[in-house]
Design a protein around this motif. Sequence first.
Motif, short mmCIF file in Angstrom:
data_model
loop_
_atom_site.label_atom_id
_atom_site.label_comp_id
_atom_site.label_asym_id
_atom_site.label_seq_id
_atom_site.Cartn_x
_atom_site.Cartn_y
_atom_site.Cartn_z
N ALA A 261 61.22 -20.69 36.11
CA ALA A 261 60.72 -21.69 35.17
C ALA A 261 61.84 -22.18 34.26
O ALA A 261 61.93 -23.37 33.94
N THR A 265 63.46 -26.00 33.83
CA THR A 265 63.57 -26.62 32.52
C THR A 265 65.02 -27.01 32.22
O THR A 265 65.29 -28.10 31.70
N LEU A 279 55.87 -27.80 28.89
CA LEU A 279 55.56 -26.77 29.87
C LEU A 279 54.10 -26.38 29.67
O LEU A 279 53.72 -25.86 28.62
N LEU A 303 56.10 -19.13 30.16
CA LEU A 303 56.37 -20.46 29.61
C LEU A 303 56.66 -20.43 28.12
O LEU A 303 57.49 -21.20 27.63
N TYR A 320 55.66 -25.76 24.56
CA TYR A 320 54.63 -25.06 25.33
C TYR A 320 53.26 -25.62 24.94
O TYR A 320 52.96 -25.76 23.75
#
Length: 361
Positions: A261, A265, A279, A303, A320
């Motif tokens: 993840a 990003t 996210l 996340l 987030y």
Amino acid sequence: MPPTTEPPEDPGPPAIRFIGRFDERDTTGPICGWPGCRAIANFEGTTVSVKFKEQAIQYGPSVWEYSIDDGAWQTLPLADGPGDYTLASNLPQGKHKVEVYKVSEAQNGVTQFLGFDFHGGTLAPPPLHQKRKLEIVGDSDVAGFGYNGAITGSCLPGPDWAAALENYRLAWGERLSQKLNAEMNSTVFSGKGFYYNIWRPDLETIGVLYPRSNPEDPTSVFDLTKFTPDVVVVSIGGNDYNIGQPEDFGAAPLAGFTQKADEMTTMLRQNYPQAHIFLMAYAVLTDEYPPGRGRRTNVVTALTTVTQQHNAAGDSRVYYVAPSEAVASELTACDGHGGPEYHERIAVYMAEEIAKRTGWQ
């Protein structure tokens, strides 16, 4: 002095406006695999048809929709191979607009656009691009997986993700783009994860597919300078913790999932230095299913960790977000996916979250 106004934007010469990711290497016509590809044209005339060349894959061919003069959308299921499809005839003399939109995913079929035919009419300058730019990176939650099953009450024929059952144009990504008045690119593919895909032997995770102009063609590379999003929404993670097919060998390790993840990003930030990156732990994630895997907890943990790390490093444009968990009455599409109520709720939620960070009204 009176306030100055900007001169109207010049749409340029007659042309077709393409939106979404197309593979443009074949000069006979661009190729679309990702859902959400669009071709839009203004024209003068009374008749319009479109020429496609379809490569049906599994449970396809592709399904497109079309609209004339911003009117009601009509379904356009393709046949495998080349085809000429009449979209409108006997229109009033004058100016008109035509749009075609790919509503099914790449694993069902890939389509080559070979042009509009105005049957003696003439192509006009295209509609202007929208100024705001939105990109959606996701899996079946935003693909419109099984959406039509919620409308008809039936998930037959074929598997739940068959082209005839899904509709990306009615899912929350397109709804969100409409609410934000933003032009959208989509890198959306059901069954994909950061670390594992639902089909465990498939090693082409979303990070592998993202750079491609056609997800079904490993040789295709999308020029990321062609579309610079202001906002990117990343909605991935459930498949990493689902029960794998055709055999299951456990859930993704949290550390490995978090690393993947973070890699996604970081890649987005490197290519889009000013973008707002959201996210999302999406709403269908629960810890109850599959039992013992902590699907929602693990995705949330990963996340939030990635977001905090980027924020701590000085990147304040990573966020987030987590809409509240879905309720059973929203999951009316095939295989427990969201129906119309679900997709509208997520679009409203994300529009509000994006507006908070961007100031968009």
